[in-house]
Design a protein around this motif. Sequence first.
Motif, PDB file in Angstrom:
ATOM      1  N   LEU A 319      64.044  48.092  26.638  1.00 42.10           N
ATOM      2  CA  LEU A 319      63.968  48.808  27.914  1.00 42.10           C
ATOM      3  C   LEU A 319      65.036  49.895  28.019  1.00 42.10           C
ATOM      4  CD1 LEU A 319      63.312  45.881  30.439  1.00 42.10           C
ATOM      5  CD2 LEU A 319      61.727  47.713  29.814  1.00 42.10           C
ATOM      6  N   MET A 320      66.152  49.726  27.281  1.00 49.72           N
ATOM      7  CA  MET A 320      67.228  50.711  27.349  1.00 49.72           C
ATOM      8  C   MET A 320      67.051  51.853  26.349  1.00 49.72           C
ATOM      9  SD  MET A 320      70.483  48.169  27.929  1.00 49.72           S
ATOM     10  CE  MET A 320      71.615  49.452  28.417  1.00 49.72           C
ATOM     11  N   LEU A 321      65.954  51.817  25.577  1.00 49.63           N
ATOM     12  CA  LEU A 321      65.708  52.873  24.596  1.00 49.63           C
ATOM     13  C   LEU A 321      65.654  54.270  25.208  1.00 49.63           C
ATOM     14  CD1 LEU A 321      63.158  51.681  21.875  1.00 49.63           C
ATOM     15  CD2 LEU A 321      65.387  52.728  21.542  1.00 49.63           C
ATOM     16  N   PRO A 322      65.000  54.459  26.362  1.00 47.56           N
ATOM     17  CA  PRO A 322      64.947  55.813  26.922  1.00 47.56           C
ATOM     18  C   PRO A 322      66.326  56.413  27.193  1.00 47.56           C
ATOM     19  CG  PRO A 322      63.324  54.426  27.994  1.00 47.56           C
ATOM     20  CD  PRO A 322      64.167  53.523  27.143  1.00 47.56           C
ATOM     21  N   TRP A 371      57.905  50.986  34.553  1.00 48.59           N
ATOM     22  CA  TRP A 371      57.967  52.358  34.043  1.00 48.59           C
ATOM     23  C   TRP A 371      58.934  53.208  34.854  1.00 48.59           C
ATOM     24  CZ3 TRP A 371      56.720  56.408  37.194  1.00 48.59           C
ATOM     25  CH2 TRP A 371      55.902  56.151  38.289  1.00 48.59           C
ATOM     26  N   LEU A 372      59.137  52.847  36.129  1.00 48.06           N
ATOM     27  CA  LEU A 372      60.118  53.577  36.943  1.00 48.06           C
ATOM     28  C   LEU A 372      61.530  53.374  36.400  1.00 48.06           C
ATOM     29  CD1 LEU A 372      58.886  53.039  40.621  1.00 48.06           C
ATOM     30  CD2 LEU A 372      58.953  55.180  39.334  1.00 48.06           C
ATOM     31  N   LEU A 373      61.827  52.142  35.959  1.00 48.48           N
ATOM     32  CA  LEU A 373      63.134  51.870  35.355  1.00 48.48           C
ATOM     33  C   LEU A 373      63.314  52.705  34.088  1.00 48.48           C
ATOM     34  CD1 LEU A 373      65.765  50.152  35.266  1.00 48.48           C
ATOM     35  CD2 LEU A 373      64.492  48.493  33.896  1.00 48.48           C
ATOM     36  N   GLU A 374      62.236  52.842  33.311  1.00 53.24           N
ATOM     37  CA  GLU A 374      62.304  53.627  32.085  1.00 53.24           C
ATOM     38  C   GLU A 374      62.588  55.099  32.378  1.00 53.24           C
ATOM     39  OE1 GLU A 374      61.579  51.646  28.734  1.00 53.24           O
ATOM     40  OE2 GLU A 374      62.724  50.945  30.451  1.00 53.24           O
ATOM     41  N   VAL A 375      61.931  55.635  33.405  1.00 56.63           N
ATOM     42  CA  VAL A 375      62.173  57.034  33.796  1.00 56.63           C
ATOM     43  C   VAL A 375      63.626  57.215  34.230  1.00 56.63           C
ATOM     44  CG1 VAL A 375      61.612  58.825  35.479  1.00 56.63           C
ATOM     45  CG2 VAL A 375      59.778  57.494  34.410  1.00 56.63           C
ATOM     46  N   VAL A 376      64.126  56.274  35.017  1.00 59.76           N
ATOM     47  CA  VAL A 376      65.511  56.348  35.498  1.00 59.76           C
ATOM     48  C   VAL A 376      66.490  56.300  34.325  1.00 59.76           C
ATOM     49  CG1 VAL A 376      67.284  55.049  36.754  1.00 59.76           C
ATOM     50  CG2 VAL A 376      65.077  55.489  37.830  1.00 59.76           C
ATOM     51  N   PHE A 377      66.257  55.403  33.368  1.00 60.85           N
ATOM     52  CA  PHE A 377      67.139  55.310  32.206  1.00 60.85           C
ATOM     53  C   PHE A 377      67.127  56.618  31.402  1.00 60.85           C
ATOM     54  CE2 PHE A 377      67.232  50.412  31.828  1.00 60.85           C
ATOM     55  CZ  PHE A 377      68.505  50.368  32.358  1.00 60.85           C
TER      56      PHE A 377
END
Length: 529
Positions: A319-322, A371-377
Motif C-alpha cells: 500500500l505504501m508503494l505509491p 484507492w483514496l489512500l493510494e492517491v494520498v500516498f
Amino acid sequence: MTTPSVPVSRIPEAVHRRRWAILGVLMLSLLIVVLDNSILNVAIKTISTPAPTGLGATQSELEWAINAYTLVFAGLLFTAGLLGDRIGRKKVLLGGLVVFGIGSALAAESGSPTQLIAYRALMALGAAFVMPATLAVLMNVFEREEQPKAIGIWAGGVGLAIAIGPITGGVLLDHFWWGSVFLINVPIVLLAVVLMVWLVPDSRDPKPGRLDPVGVVLSVVGLVLLVYGIIEGGELADFTAPKVLSTIIAGVVVLAGFVWFEKRSDHPSIDVTYFKNKVFSAAIAAIALVFFALMGVTFFSVFYTQSVRGYSPLQTGLLMLPLAAAQMIFAPRARLVVDRFGNKVTTGVGLLLLAGTLAAFAGFEADTPIWLLEVVFFLMGAGMAHVMTPTSVVIMQALPREKAGSASALSNTFRQVGGALGIAVLGSVLSTAYRNGIEGKLGSVPAALRDTAGESIEATLGVAAKLGPPGRALVTPANDAFLHAMHVTALCGAGVAIIGAVVAFLFLPGKPPVAQQGEEQPELAVVGE
C-alpha cells in the motif's frame, strides 16, 4: 596568439570516469540506513504483539525503539562529519557500515523491548558515520554543475528505500520471525563494504575542524530529555504532570546551554553563524518540518492499515508503494522545476501539497475506499520530493566543497531531529487522544488491566483477546477511538507542514538568474545574504 583558458577539473580523471558507479555504491550505503527505518514501519505492530510472535512492546517502547535510533543518529552526525573530514570519508563510511551490521545482527536477537532499544542505538552509531559521508563523497566526485543532478538521484534513492523497505519487511514477517527485518541488513552491509573498498576514493578536508565532545554530550542529553518528557506526557495523557514538565524544561535548558556553548566555542559542533543566512536557515527549517510531519503520519498509518483495516504487513508494504514511486519519479526531476520556478515556489508548493495529504487522513474512516489512500500516498511522495531535492541543494552548496561533510551533517541532523520530534509529539498526541477516547469504554475490563488497555489500540485489542467473547465488544470502540485520535494527529501534522510552507515562501530564493555563457559560478553557493 593566446589560447582560451579551459577550466581545469579538480577531480582526478580516473575518479571522474567512475563517478556514476561511485554514486551507485553511495546509494547502496544510503539504502541500508533508510531501509532499516522503512522496514521497521511495517513491523511495529508485530513487535507490539506479545511473545512469541513479537516482544509485547508498549506504544511508548515502540516510540523509543524508533527514537533511540533517531536521537543517537542526529546527535552524532556532526561529529561523524568532522571525523570524516579529518581522517577520510571512505574510512568513516567503512567503519560505520561495520558497526551498523553488528548492531543489526544483535537487534535481530533481542529478547525484550529494552534490548531492542539499546541495539537500535548501536545501529544508529554506525548509521551516523554512513549518512554524512555519502553526501560528502558525492560532492567531491562530481563537478559543481553536476551536483544538483547527483543530489536529485541520491534523494531518489531515499524513495527507493521507502519502496523496498515496507515490501521487504512484509515478506519477511509473512515467512520468518520479527527479527528477520533487522538481520536482512547484514548481507547488504557486506556487499556495500566490498564495493566501497573497490570503487570509492578517499577524501578529507585539508583544514578539518576540531572535535567538540562537550557540544555532542549537551545536544544528545538535551534532545533525550525533551523527547522523553514528550513521550511520557503522551503515555500519561497529562502534559502537566510534574515529571513531564520538569523533564521537558530540563531538556530545553540543556539545549539552550548547548547553543550558548557553541556560540562561544572556537571549534563548535554546529557553527551557528551559518544560521545568520536566512535562506540557509529556511532550507534547514523546511526539511526538518517535512520530516516532523512525515514521520508522525507514518507511525499512525501502520496501525490504521493493520489494526483498523486488517491488512497484513506485506499488504501494508504494498500500500505504501505509491509514496515511494512518487519519490523515485519526482526527486531526480525536481531540479528542473527549481530551474523553472525557483526554490521558493517549488519547496512552498511541495509543503502545501504535503499539508493537504496529511489533512486528508482526517477524513479517513474504517471503510474509506483504499484507492483514496493510494492517491494520498502518491501525492505525499510527490510533495516530499519537491522539498527534499531543492533544500538539499541549497544546504550542500552553502559551504565550500571541502566542508561537504559539515553541510551534509547539518542537513541530516535537522532532518533526524525533526523526525524524532515528529514521532514524539505526534505520537503523544495520538496516544493522548486515544486514551481519552477509550477510557470511558473500558468498564467491562478488570480494573487491573484498564490502564494497560488504554495505552494504544493494540493494547486494547490484546486485552480484548484475553477476555474471550466478552472482549469482542471492545473492538468497535477501539477502532472508533483510534480513528478519532488519527484525525486529530493528522490535522496537527498538516499544521506543521503549513508552517514550513510559510517559511519557504518568505525566505527561500525565487527563480535563479540565468548564468552567462562562460561565467564562473562562485564556489560558496547561491544561498544569498
